[in-house]
Design a protein around this motif. Sequence first.
Motif, PDB file in Angstrom:
ATOM      1  N   LEU A   1      37.098 -45.397 -10.130  1.00  0.00           N
ATOM      2  CA  LEU A   1      38.336 -45.562  -9.355  1.00  0.00           C
ATOM      3  C   LEU A   1      39.433 -46.207 -10.200  1.00  0.00           C
ATOM      4  CD1 LEU A   1      36.851 -46.629  -5.896  1.00  0.00           C
ATOM      5  CD2 LEU A   1      38.258 -44.580  -6.331  1.00  0.00           C
ATOM      6  N   ASP A   2      39.044 -47.205 -11.021  1.00  0.00           N
ATOM      7  CA  ASP A   2      40.025 -47.856 -11.897  1.00  0.00           C
ATOM      8  C   ASP A   2      40.671 -46.851 -12.844  1.00  0.00           C
ATOM      9  OD1 ASP A   2      39.661 -50.277 -10.770  1.00  0.00           O
ATOM     10  OD2 ASP A   2      38.342 -51.093 -12.349  1.00  0.00           O
ATOM     11  N   ARG A   3      39.823 -45.999 -13.427  1.00  0.00           N
ATOM     12  CA  ARG A   3      40.351 -44.994 -14.359  1.00  0.00           C
ATOM     13  C   ARG A   3      41.227 -43.975 -13.646  1.00  0.00           C
ATOM     14  NH1 ARG A   3      34.887 -44.154 -17.350  1.00  0.00           N
ATOM     15  NH2 ARG A   3      34.820 -46.083 -18.572  1.00  0.00           N
ATOM     16  N   LEU A   4      40.797 -43.582 -12.458  1.00  0.00           N
ATOM     17  CA  LEU A   4      41.595 -42.614 -11.688  1.00  0.00           C
ATOM     18  C   LEU A   4      42.947 -43.220 -11.337  1.00  0.00           C
ATOM     19  CD1 LEU A   4      38.817 -41.187  -9.322  1.00  0.00           C
ATOM     20  CD2 LEU A   4      40.012 -39.922 -11.127  1.00  0.00           C
ATOM     21  N   GLU A   5      42.941 -44.526 -11.074  1.00  0.00           N
ATOM     22  CA  GLU A   5      44.181 -45.209 -10.723  1.00  0.00           C
ATOM     23  C   GLU A   5      45.104 -45.298 -11.945  1.00  0.00           C
ATOM     24  OE1 GLU A   5      43.651 -48.895  -8.591  1.00  0.00           O
ATOM     25  OE2 GLU A   5      45.561 -48.454  -7.604  1.00  0.00           O
ATOM     26  N   ARG A   6      44.475 -45.619 -13.089  1.00  0.00           N
ATOM     27  CA  ARG A   6      45.225 -45.689 -14.344  1.00  0.00           C
ATOM     28  C   ARG A   6      45.885 -44.342 -14.651  1.00  0.00           C
ATOM     29  NH1 ARG A   6      41.184 -45.756 -18.869  1.00  0.00           N
ATOM     30  NH2 ARG A   6      41.391 -43.550 -18.393  1.00  0.00           N
ATOM     31  N   ASP A   7      45.170 -43.245 -14.340  1.00  0.00           N
ATOM     32  CA  ASP A   7      45.716 -41.905 -14.586  1.00  0.00           C
ATOM     33  C   ASP A   7      46.683 -41.448 -13.494  1.00  0.00           C
ATOM     34  OD1 ASP A   7      44.171 -41.821 -16.850  1.00  0.00           O
ATOM     35  OD2 ASP A   7      42.536 -40.693 -15.915  1.00  0.00           O
ATOM     36  N   GLY A   8      46.866 -42.287 -12.477  1.00  0.00           N
ATOM     37  CA  GLY A   8      47.804 -41.952 -11.415  1.00  0.00           C
ATOM     38  C   GLY A   8      47.265 -40.997 -10.364  1.00  0.00           C
ATOM     39  N   PHE A   9      45.939 -40.818 -10.332  1.00  0.00           N
ATOM     40  CA  PHE A   9      45.348 -39.880  -9.376  1.00  0.00           C
ATOM     41  C   PHE A   9      45.041 -40.534  -8.022  1.00  0.00           C
ATOM     42  CE2 PHE A   9      43.457 -37.498 -13.255  1.00  0.00           C
ATOM     43  CZ  PHE A   9      44.632 -36.765 -13.398  1.00  0.00           C
TER      44      PHE A   9
ATOM     45  N   LEU B   1      44.336 -40.735  -2.246  1.00  0.00           N
ATOM     46  CA  LEU B   1      44.678 -39.716  -3.225  1.00  0.00           C
ATOM     47  C   LEU B   1      46.197 -39.654  -3.363  1.00  0.00           C
ATOM     48  CD1 LEU B   1      42.928 -37.603  -4.770  1.00  0.00           C
ATOM     49  CD2 LEU B   1      43.396 -36.009  -2.902  1.00  0.00           C
ATOM     50  N   THR B   2      46.714 -39.603  -4.592  1.00  0.00           N
ATOM     51  CA  THR B   2      48.147 -39.383  -4.792  1.00  0.00           C
ATOM     52  C   THR B   2      48.397 -37.880  -4.890  1.00  0.00           C
ATOM     53  OG1 THR B   2      47.934 -39.381  -7.184  1.00  0.00           O
ATOM     54  CG2 THR B   2      48.353 -41.520  -6.137  1.00  0.00           C
ATOM     55  N   ALA B   3      49.663 -37.471  -4.868  1.00  0.00           N
ATOM     56  CA  ALA B   3      50.008 -36.049  -5.005  1.00  0.00           C
ATOM     57  C   ALA B   3      49.495 -35.527  -6.347  1.00  0.00           C
ATOM     58  CB  ALA B   3      51.516 -35.844  -4.892  1.00  0.00           C
ATOM     59  N   HIS B   4      49.633 -36.372  -7.352  1.00  0.00           N
ATOM     60  CA  HIS B   4      49.160 -36.042  -8.691  1.00  0.00           C
ATOM     61  C   HIS B   4      47.625 -35.849  -8.678  1.00  0.00           C
ATOM     62  CE1 HIS B   4      49.258 -35.760 -12.942  1.00  0.00           C
ATOM     63  NE2 HIS B   4      48.825 -36.988 -13.214  1.00  0.00           N
TER      64      HIS B   4
END
Lengths: 247, 170
Positions: free
Chosen positions: B44-52, B71-74
């Motif tokens: 989750l941390d990595r997904l957040e860092r990538d803006g996902f 979930l973000t649009a990205h």
Amino acid sequence: MNVAKGVAVEVTGLTKVFGEGDTRVEALRGIDLVVAPGEFVAVMGASGSGKSTLLHTIGALEPPTKGDVRIGGRSLGTLDDDALTVLRRRQIGFVFQAFNLVQVLTAEENVALPLVIDGLPEREANARAAEALALVSLTPRRAHLPGELSGGEQQRVAIARALVTNPVLLLVDEPTGNLDSRAGEMVMALLRSLADEQDHTIVMVTHDAGDAAMADRLVRLRDGIVLDDQTLPRGRAAAELLSEDPS
Amino acid sequence: MSIRHAILGLLANGPRHGYDLRATYQDDLVRAGKLNIGQVYTTLDRLERDGFVEHERVVGAEGRDKKVYALTAHGRAELDRWIAGPSPMPLDLRNEVFLKIAIARRIEGVDPQDVIERERRACFERLHEVTQARARAQGVAVEDELLLDLAVLRLKAFLKWLDHCEEKLS
Ligand SMILES: Nc1ncnc2c1ncn2[C@@H]1O[C@H](COP(=O)(O)OP(=O)(O)O)[C@@H](O)[C@H]1O
Ligand SMILES: [Mg+2]
């Protein structure tokens, strides 16, 4: 499974030769096989390995060239033609790849046929046929002609017909050979449940590994001899397999 | 298998917290794979860092602070890209049975055909286990059925391969 003691089928030194001279084929070359009541045995082997010949000889459709077949303790070699006919009709249920249903009779009439031929009054025969059709979940189709049924349904009618005489032995030859995979699965699940819930003794011939693996015991034939005879241990439930650790 | 995309997929229908994601992943989606909570938060941390994904702090029922991820649009675009693209099809040719056969061929007095025969018996036992379980399981969920089918077809293919080995090495 194996509740009743004793022997359902005993095959000793079974040899079957077709033809002579140039056309001579040794289809079976000394088969020994004992099947206990309630066992579900698959006979597997390549095409031409002698599977059907073995089944037909066990079922008294073909006489052995040498050796003996005993069904429920009685040697087929000691029976005359009339006695063999009665044995085939009452003690053995056959299921073939091609269903072999009578096209002009309804599902229920097909199932009742072995009883009618055996002299049972029609009403009783039909009542028992209805029960057998219920067992294979085909009650809603009982008035249909074979041509109006799918392949899987026709094979289930054939299984009901094989069961209707309450035979001591079911002989099944390539039951899914003419079926698509889904219908084949249903037929195999049905055979499995007959072994599990009704304690039927089943000898099934197949060249399909998946079908063979449904049985409790696997006999592999090659060139008319038994290559291997393997009892398959009862395994775990689906939920456990689905969560099995891959490592 | 992509745990990242599994998590994005589990967030597609609304925000969830880490323990919830882990439970659904393990108990529903990938029952044959264990996922510890540490892995979930690292992912989750990595997904957040990538803006996902993004998170919000919410006070839970017991008054404790919980991070709820959305979930973000990205992230949704990344999920769609993953679903639409073909998966890698690893050949995975490191196979223990092959190894045994190959070693048997190299050792005097060890017959690779004996290896094949024993493996075939083991494979049939396994196939028996799966086909029985499938036939006896009443009302199995369709996704479980699909997984059991995958197991059956793989084992059947492996049996066929053993037949090939036997033929080619005889
Ligand atoms: N009625 C028959 N006449 C002559 N040869 C036969 C007959 N039935 C079977 N065979 C031969 O016996 C061998 C075994 O056949 P079969 O039992 O049908 O094998 P399977 O069922 O394993 O394919 C084959 O070579 C086949 O050609
Ligand atoms: Mg045959």
